[in-house]
Write a protein that holds these residues in place. Sequence first.
Motif, PDB file in Angstrom:
ATOM      1  N   PHE A 155     -10.128  13.446  42.218  1.00  0.00           N
ATOM      2  CA  PHE A 155     -10.946  14.146  43.199  1.00  0.00           C
ATOM      3  C   PHE A 155     -12.393  13.700  43.107  1.00  0.00           C
ATOM      4  O   PHE A 155     -12.878  13.302  42.051  1.00  0.00           O
ATOM      5  CB  PHE A 155     -10.815  15.668  43.076  1.00  0.00           C
ATOM      6  N   ASP A 156     -13.044  13.773  44.262  1.00  0.00           N
ATOM      7  CA  ASP A 156     -14.433  13.332  44.412  1.00  0.00           C
ATOM      8  C   ASP A 156     -15.276  14.550  44.777  1.00  0.00           C
ATOM      9  O   ASP A 156     -14.942  15.277  45.721  1.00  0.00           O
ATOM     10  CB  ASP A 156     -14.518  12.265  45.511  1.00  0.00           C
ATOM     11  N   LEU A 157     -16.366  14.772  44.027  1.00  0.00           N
ATOM     12  CA  LEU A 157     -17.197  15.946  44.222  1.00  0.00           C
ATOM     13  C   LEU A 157     -18.502  15.595  44.910  1.00  0.00           C
ATOM     14  O   LEU A 157     -18.965  14.453  44.855  1.00  0.00           O
ATOM     15  CB  LEU A 157     -17.507  16.605  42.873  1.00  0.00           C
ATOM     16  N   ASN A 158     -19.101  16.589  45.542  1.00  0.00           N
ATOM     17  CA  ASN A 158     -20.463  16.433  46.032  1.00  0.00           C
ATOM     18  C   ASN A 158     -21.441  16.558  44.867  1.00  0.00           C
ATOM     19  O   ASN A 158     -21.057  16.919  43.752  1.00  0.00           O
ATOM     20  CB  ASN A 158     -20.763  17.486  47.103  1.00  0.00           C
ATOM     21  N   ASP A 159     -22.710  16.284  45.125  1.00  0.00           N
ATOM     22  CA  ASP A 159     -23.716  16.350  44.069  1.00  0.00           C
ATOM     23  C   ASP A 159     -23.845  17.765  43.516  1.00  0.00           C
ATOM     24  O   ASP A 159     -23.562  18.743  44.203  1.00  0.00           O
ATOM     25  CB  ASP A 159     -25.076  15.895  44.614  1.00  0.00           C
ATOM     26  N   ASN A 160     -24.286  17.832  42.258  1.00  0.00           N
ATOM     27  CA  ASN A 160     -24.541  19.112  41.597  1.00  0.00           C
ATOM     28  C   ASN A 160     -23.292  19.993  41.540  1.00  0.00           C
ATOM     29  O   ASN A 160     -23.343  21.195  41.789  1.00  0.00           O
ATOM     30  CB  ASN A 160     -25.678  19.875  42.294  1.00  0.00           C
ATOM     31  N   ALA A 161     -22.167  19.383  41.230  1.00  0.00           N
ATOM     32  CA  ALA A 161     -20.921  20.127  41.088  1.00  0.00           C
ATOM     33  C   ALA A 161     -20.283  19.800  39.748  1.00  0.00           C
ATOM     34  O   ALA A 161     -20.426  18.691  39.227  1.00  0.00           O
ATOM     35  CB  ALA A 161     -19.962  19.794  42.223  1.00  0.00           C
ATOM     36  N   ASN A 162     -19.603  20.764  39.200  1.00  0.00           N
ATOM     37  CA  ASN A 162     -18.893  20.567  37.940  1.00  0.00           C
ATOM     38  C   ASN A 162     -17.539  21.242  38.030  1.00  0.00           C
ATOM     39  O   ASN A 162     -17.303  22.054  38.928  1.00  0.00           O
ATOM     40  CB  ASN A 162     -19.697  21.134  36.767  1.00  0.00           C
ATOM     41  N   THR A 163     -16.653  20.935  37.090  1.00  0.00           N
ATOM     42  CA  THR A 163     -15.290  21.457  37.169  1.00  0.00           C
ATOM     43  C   THR A 163     -14.819  21.991  35.824  1.00  0.00           C
ATOM     44  O   THR A 163     -15.317  21.610  34.766  1.00  0.00           O
ATOM     45  CB  THR A 163     -14.298  20.363  37.615  1.00  0.00           C
ATOM     46  N   GLU A 164     -13.822  22.847  35.904  1.00  0.00           N
ATOM     47  CA  GLU A 164     -13.105  23.318  34.722  1.00  0.00           C
ATOM     48  C   GLU A 164     -11.651  23.497  35.110  1.00  0.00           C
ATOM     49  O   GLU A 164     -11.351  24.129  36.129  1.00  0.00           O
ATOM     50  CB  GLU A 164     -13.672  24.640  34.213  1.00  0.00           C
ATOM     51  N   MET A 165     -10.736  22.923  34.331  1.00  0.00           N
ATOM     52  CA  MET A 165      -9.325  22.983  34.657  1.00  0.00           C
ATOM     53  C   MET A 165      -8.612  23.984  33.763  1.00  0.00           C
ATOM     54  O   MET A 165      -8.777  23.977  32.540  1.00  0.00           O
ATOM     55  CB  MET A 165      -8.667  21.604  34.519  1.00  0.00           C
ATOM     56  N   VAL A 166      -7.846  24.872  34.379  1.00  0.00           N
ATOM     57  CA  VAL A 166      -7.072  25.872  33.652  1.00  0.00           C
ATOM     58  C   VAL A 166      -5.600  25.679  34.002  1.00  0.00           C
ATOM     59  O   VAL A 166      -5.224  25.724  35.180  1.00  0.00           O
ATOM     60  CB  VAL A 166      -7.519  27.303  34.018  1.00  0.00           C
ATOM     61  N   VAL A 167      -4.769  25.433  32.996  1.00  0.00           N
ATOM     62  CA  VAL A 167      -3.348  25.162  33.206  1.00  0.00           C
ATOM     63  C   VAL A 167      -2.522  26.293  32.614  1.00  0.00           C
ATOM     64  O   VAL A 167      -2.702  26.671  31.454  1.00  0.00           O
ATOM     65  CB  VAL A 167      -2.922  23.821  32.561  1.00  0.00           C
ATOM     66  N   GLU A 168      -1.633  26.830  33.439  1.00  0.00           N
ATOM     67  CA  GLU A 168      -0.708  27.865  32.981  1.00  0.00           C
ATOM     68  C   GLU A 168       0.672  27.549  33.540  1.00  0.00           C
ATOM     69  O   GLU A 168       0.933  27.722  34.726  1.00  0.00           O
ATOM     70  CB  GLU A 168      -1.153  29.248  33.432  1.00  0.00           C
ATOM     71  N   LYS A 169       1.529  27.010  32.668  1.00  0.00           N
ATOM     72  CA  LYS A 169       2.865  26.539  33.069  1.00  0.00           C
ATOM     73  C   LYS A 169       2.707  25.486  34.161  1.00  0.00           C
ATOM     74  O   LYS A 169       2.091  24.463  33.971  1.00  0.00           O
ATOM     75  CB  LYS A 169       3.744  27.718  33.476  1.00  0.00           C
ATOM     76  N   SER A 170       3.264  25.744  35.346  1.00  0.00           N
ATOM     77  CA  SER A 170       3.224  24.731  36.407  1.00  0.00           C
ATOM     78  C   SER A 170       2.002  24.866  37.299  1.00  0.00           C
ATOM     79  O   SER A 170       1.832  24.092  38.241  1.00  0.00           O
ATOM     80  CB  SER A 170       4.487  24.829  37.274  1.00  0.00           C
ATOM     81  N   ILE A 171       1.117  25.828  37.031  1.00  0.00           N
ATOM     82  CA  ILE A 171      -0.058  26.058  37.871  1.00  0.00           C
ATOM     83  C   ILE A 171      -1.270  25.364  37.260  1.00  0.00           C
ATOM     84  O   ILE A 171      -1.662  25.650  36.131  1.00  0.00           O
ATOM     85  CB  ILE A 171      -0.334  27.562  38.034  1.00  0.00           C
ATOM     86  N   ASN A 172      -1.834  24.421  38.014  1.00  0.00           N
ATOM     87  CA  ASN A 172      -3.005  23.661  37.577  1.00  0.00           C
ATOM     88  C   ASN A 172      -4.183  24.055  38.463  1.00  0.00           C
ATOM     89  O   ASN A 172      -4.344  23.534  39.569  1.00  0.00           O
ATOM     90  CB  ASN A 172      -2.737  22.157  37.690  1.00  0.00           C
ATOM     91  N   ASN A 173      -5.006  24.985  38.004  1.00  0.00           N
ATOM     92  CA  ASN A 173      -6.171  25.427  38.772  1.00  0.00           C
ATOM     93  C   ASN A 173      -7.409  24.656  38.346  1.00  0.00           C
ATOM     94  O   ASN A 173      -7.724  24.570  37.158  1.00  0.00           O
ATOM     95  CB  ASN A 173      -6.406  26.927  38.581  1.00  0.00           C
ATOM     96  N   ILE A 174      -8.115  24.110  39.335  1.00  0.00           N
ATOM     97  CA  ILE A 174      -9.344  23.359  39.086  1.00  0.00           C
ATOM     98  C   ILE A 174     -10.495  24.154  39.696  1.00  0.00           C
ATOM     99  O   ILE A 174     -10.598  24.270  40.920  1.00  0.00           O
ATOM    100  CB  ILE A 174      -9.271  21.952  39.688  1.00  0.00           C
ATOM    101  N   PHE A 175     -11.330  24.735  38.841  1.00  0.00           N
ATOM    102  CA  PHE A 175     -12.454  25.541  39.292  1.00  0.00           C
ATOM    103  C   PHE A 175     -13.666  24.644  39.530  1.00  0.00           C
ATOM    104  O   PHE A 175     -14.035  23.835  38.674  1.00  0.00           O
ATOM    105  CB  PHE A 175     -12.778  26.626  38.259  1.00  0.00           C
ATOM    106  N   LEU A 176     -14.285  24.809  40.684  1.00  0.00           N
ATOM    107  CA  LEU A 176     -15.453  24.027  41.065  1.00  0.00           C
ATOM    108  C   LEU A 176     -16.659  24.959  41.141  1.00  0.00           C
ATOM    109  O   LEU A 176     -16.588  26.016  41.776  1.00  0.00           O
ATOM    110  CB  LEU A 176     -15.235  23.362  42.427  1.00  0.00           C
ATOM    111  N   TYR A 177     -17.753  24.585  40.504  1.00  0.00           N
ATOM    112  CA  TYR A 177     -18.931  25.426  40.538  1.00  0.00           C
ATOM    113  C   TYR A 177     -20.190  24.559  40.524  1.00  0.00           C
ATOM    114  O   TYR A 177     -20.178  23.411  40.064  1.00  0.00           O
ATOM    115  CB  TYR A 177     -18.943  26.408  39.366  1.00  0.00           C
ATOM    116  N   SER A 178     -21.263  25.122  41.036  1.00  0.00           N
ATOM    117  CA  SER A 178     -22.536  24.402  41.100  1.00  0.00           C
ATOM    118  C   SER A 178     -23.103  24.211  39.699  1.00  0.00           C
ATOM    119  O   SER A 178     -22.947  25.062  38.827  1.00  0.00           O
ATOM    120  CB  SER A 178     -23.543  25.168  41.959  1.00  0.00           C
TER     121      SER A 178
END
Length: 222
Positions: A53-76
């Motif tokens: 994935f490609d982000l806009n400027d001033n963005a960061n991520t955190e990935m949380v995995v629970e079994k088959s669910i891969n959530n990618i949190f995007l925040y400034s």
Amino acid sequence: MKNFNLFAVLASVALIFSSCSNNETQLPEEQSLDLLKTYTIKRDASGAYSVDFDLNDNANTEMVVEKSINNIFLYSSDSETSRKTTQNLVIDNSELIVGFVDTSSDKSPKITIKDTNIRLAKSSNDKLKEYSIKSNEDGTYSLDFSVFENVSVDFVFNEDIETYEIHLEDGKEGKTNFSRVLEKEEGKPLKFDFVNHIITNSTAKSKAQGYLIERKPEVIID
């Protein structure tokens, strides 16, 4: 005359302040951008899934995995981080879910994939070699995939279930790489299935008796 000039000056000053005030209230809205630009989910020839994935400027991520669910949190974020990121994905019980949670907007795309677990991905019935689906900035999606040799490919839109179908059958077609642009209707999920036609009885006189239909992978983009 002096009173008229004074009135004109006061009116001009009020207009300038009003214009500046409007610009100040509109500027944050105009500068507001979704943190996520594009993403690509792909399955390689080994059956392993990953997401780029490609982000806009001033963005960061955190990935949380629970079994088959891969959530990618995007925040400034004020810190400088890589705009392009690759993450391996976890598939459990033949299902994989990827969710992008944009904390700065209400846009949180979710992708659900039903497929064979990597440990069982390779079999003699496999016709699909690898594939990827990419979200484009214009709202469309690019589907790229390759098949093994001697596989015939047919594209169909099934109106009954509102799903793009890519039918894969044994054949003599020489082409192995394919690309399609898919459109997602507003307010509706984008769905596409690879429909494998598997021969179960080579002596059968009809397709109904000699073929097994297997939908794999199945993809839903919300």
